[in-house]
Write an enzyme that holds these catalytic residues in place. Structure first.
Site, PDB file in Angstrom:
ATOM      1  CG  HIS A  22      -1.781  -1.135   1.276  1.00  0.00           C
ATOM      2  ND1 HIS A  22      -2.978  -0.863   0.435  1.00  0.00           N
ATOM      3  CD2 HIS A  22      -1.955  -2.332   1.945  1.00  0.00           C
ATOM      4  CE1 HIS A  22      -3.824  -2.165   0.686  1.00  0.00           C
ATOM      5  NE2 HIS A  22      -3.007  -3.040   1.733  1.00  0.00           N
ATOM      6  CB  CYS A  34      -3.280   3.617  -3.433  1.00  0.00           C
ATOM      7  SG  CYS A  34      -4.203   2.058  -3.463  1.00  0.00           S
TER       8      CYS A  34
END
Length: 110
Positions: A22, A34
């Site tokens: 992430h 992201c």
């Protein structure tokens, strides 16, 4: 950090890619790194399927922090060339994100 690994054949053709992790650029729902990496990678997979008829083998993680895409062996040269062009465009886009947000995404070759 998002780690993208691009895997190549001996001839340099891209055969697979993996995205793990992430970005942690911002809180969930506001993380542009992201969102950008996801849009580029999923858009590429969708484009390969829609524009070439090739169905890659795609694996997803439960928490959204894992994507693996493996291409089948392609016999038709014209189709393989189109798939490679789409994958190379994906790499250019991901490298552009890495250039601007290198603390949050890393693209490597294997």
């Amino acid at each position: 950090m998002i780690r993208v690994t691009i895997e190549r054949e001996a001839d340099g053709c891209i055969r697979a890619f993996t995205m793990e992790g992430h970005a942690h650029f911002a809180k969930s729902g506001e993380d542009i790194v992201c969102a950008g990496a996801s849009a580029v990678s999923f858009g590429t997979i969708n484009a390969i399927e829609e524009l070439t008829g090739v169905r890659p083998n795609v694996s997803l993680g439960q928490d959204g922090g894992y994507l693996r895409c493996e291409l089948p062996k392609l016999e038709e040269a014209a189709t393989a060339e189109k798939v490679q062009l789409l994958l190379k465009a994906m790499v250019v886009s991901l490298k552009t994100i890495e250039r601007d947000y290198g603390k949050f995404i890393r693209v490597t070759w294997k």
